[in-house]
Design a protein around this motif. Structure first.
Motif, PDB file in Angstrom:
ATOM      1  N   VAL A   1       0.837  -1.203   0.000  1.00 23.88           N
ATOM      2  CA  VAL A   1       0.000   0.000   0.000  1.00 23.88           C
ATOM      3  C   VAL A   1       0.871   1.252   0.000  1.00 23.88           C
ATOM      4  CG1 VAL A   1      -1.649   1.352   1.363  1.00 23.88           C
ATOM      5  CG2 VAL A   1      -2.016  -1.089   1.042  1.00 23.88           C
TER       6      VAL A   1
ATOM      7  N   SER B   1       0.947   3.849  -3.140  1.00 22.49           N
ATOM      8  CA  SER B   1       0.528   5.238  -2.921  1.00 22.49           C
ATOM      9  C   SER B   1       1.625   6.219  -3.296  1.00 22.49           C
ATOM     10  CB  SER B   1       0.124   5.459  -1.460  1.00 22.49           C
ATOM     11  OG  SER B   1      -0.991   4.672  -1.141  1.00 22.49           O
ATOM     12  N   ARG B   2       2.858   5.890  -2.921  1.00 18.62           N
ATOM     13  CA  ARG B   2       3.974   6.765  -3.295  1.00 18.62           C
ATOM     14  C   ARG B   2       4.148   6.798  -4.812  1.00 18.62           C
ATOM     15  NH1 ARG B   2       5.924   4.553   1.400  1.00 18.62           N
ATOM     16  NH2 ARG B   2       7.073   2.924   0.300  1.00 18.62           N
TER      17      ARG B   2
ATOM     18  N   LEU C   1       1.811   6.280  -7.104  1.00 15.90           N
ATOM     19  CA  LEU C   1       0.700   7.044  -7.666  1.00 15.90           C
ATOM     20  C   LEU C   1       0.904   8.540  -7.433  1.00 15.90           C
ATOM     21  CD1 LEU C   1      -2.038   7.051  -9.074  1.00 15.90           C
ATOM     22  CD2 LEU C   1      -3.105   6.692  -6.837  1.00 15.90           C
ATOM     23  N   GLY C   2       1.343   8.889  -6.238  1.00 10.25           N
ATOM     24  CA  GLY C   2       1.611  10.297  -5.940  1.00 10.25           C
ATOM     25  C   GLY C   2       2.690  10.865  -6.837  1.00 10.25           C
TER      26      GLY C   2
ATOM     27  N   LEU D   1      -0.924  12.056  -1.440  1.00  8.25           N
ATOM     28  CA  LEU D   1      -1.043  10.607  -1.638  1.00  8.25           C
ATOM     29  C   LEU D   1       0.209   9.880  -1.161  1.00  8.25           C
ATOM     30  CD1 LEU D   1      -2.777  10.354  -5.121  1.00  8.25           C
ATOM     31  CD2 LEU D   1      -3.643   9.490  -2.953  1.00  8.25           C
ATOM     32  N   SER D   2       1.366  10.428  -1.489  1.00  8.10           N
ATOM     33  CA  SER D   2       2.618   9.814  -1.047  1.00  8.10           C
ATOM     34  C   SER D   2       2.704   9.774   0.473  1.00  8.10           C
ATOM     35  CB  SER D   2       3.809  10.585  -1.609  1.00  8.10           C
ATOM     36  OG  SER D   2       3.859  10.459  -3.006  1.00  8.10           O
TER      37      SER D   2
ATOM     38  N   ALA E   1       0.242   9.954   2.644  1.00  6.48           N
ATOM     39  CA  ALA E   1      -0.776   9.054   3.199  1.00  6.48           C
ATOM     40  C   ALA E   1      -0.315   7.601   3.110  1.00  6.48           C
ATOM     41  CB  ALA E   1      -2.100   9.239   2.470  1.00  6.48           C
ATOM     42  N   GLY E   2       0.277   7.238   1.987  1.00  3.10           N
ATOM     43  CA  GLY E   2       0.778   5.876   1.826  1.00  3.10           C
ATOM     44  C   GLY E   2       1.867   5.543   2.820  1.00  3.10           C
TER      45      GLY E   2
ATOM     46  N   GLU F   1       1.681   2.730   5.780  1.00  2.00           N
ATOM     47  CA  GLU F   1       2.756   1.740   5.895  1.00  2.00           C
ATOM     48  C   GLU F   1       3.351   1.734   7.306  1.00  2.00           C
ATOM     49  OE1 GLU F   1       6.827   0.468   3.502  1.00  2.00           O
ATOM     50  OE2 GLU F   1       5.897   2.402   3.099  1.00  2.00           O
TER      51      GLU F   1
END
Length: 84
Positions: free
Chosen positions: A33, A37-38, A40-41, A59-60, A62-63, A67
């Motif tokens: 995850v 997320s990183r 995608l960010g 997004l980064s 949050a990921g 984690e």
């Protein structure tokens, strides 16, 4: 007398195995995850430039937070399985 013999020893073996397995699987999910997320960010930031940077960074971050949180929970599961 050792506390790792008989029924207590068997219980510790089972809980240790279960705790380490669940903890390891949890870490794997958290790592996936976080990395996704990183990624995608970073993609959003790269594709949109400075306009999308706040969304990409969020997004980064949050990921990474997910984690880190999952890794803490996994450690707790492993510790509980090892009767700590």
């Amino acid at each position: 007398m050792s506390s790792n013999t008989g029924a207590t020893g068997a219980a510790k073996f089972v809980t240790s195995t279960a705790g380490n397995t669940i903890g390891g699987l949890s870490r794997t999910v958290g790592d996936v995850v976080g990395a996704a997320s990183r990624g995608l960010g970073n993609t959003i930031t790269s594709a949109t430039g400075s306009a999308g940077r706040p969304v990409g960074n969020a997004l980064s971050d949050a990921g990474t937070g997910v984690e880190d949180g999952v890794n803490r929970v996994a450690k707790g599961i492993e510790d509980a399985g090892n009767w700590k």
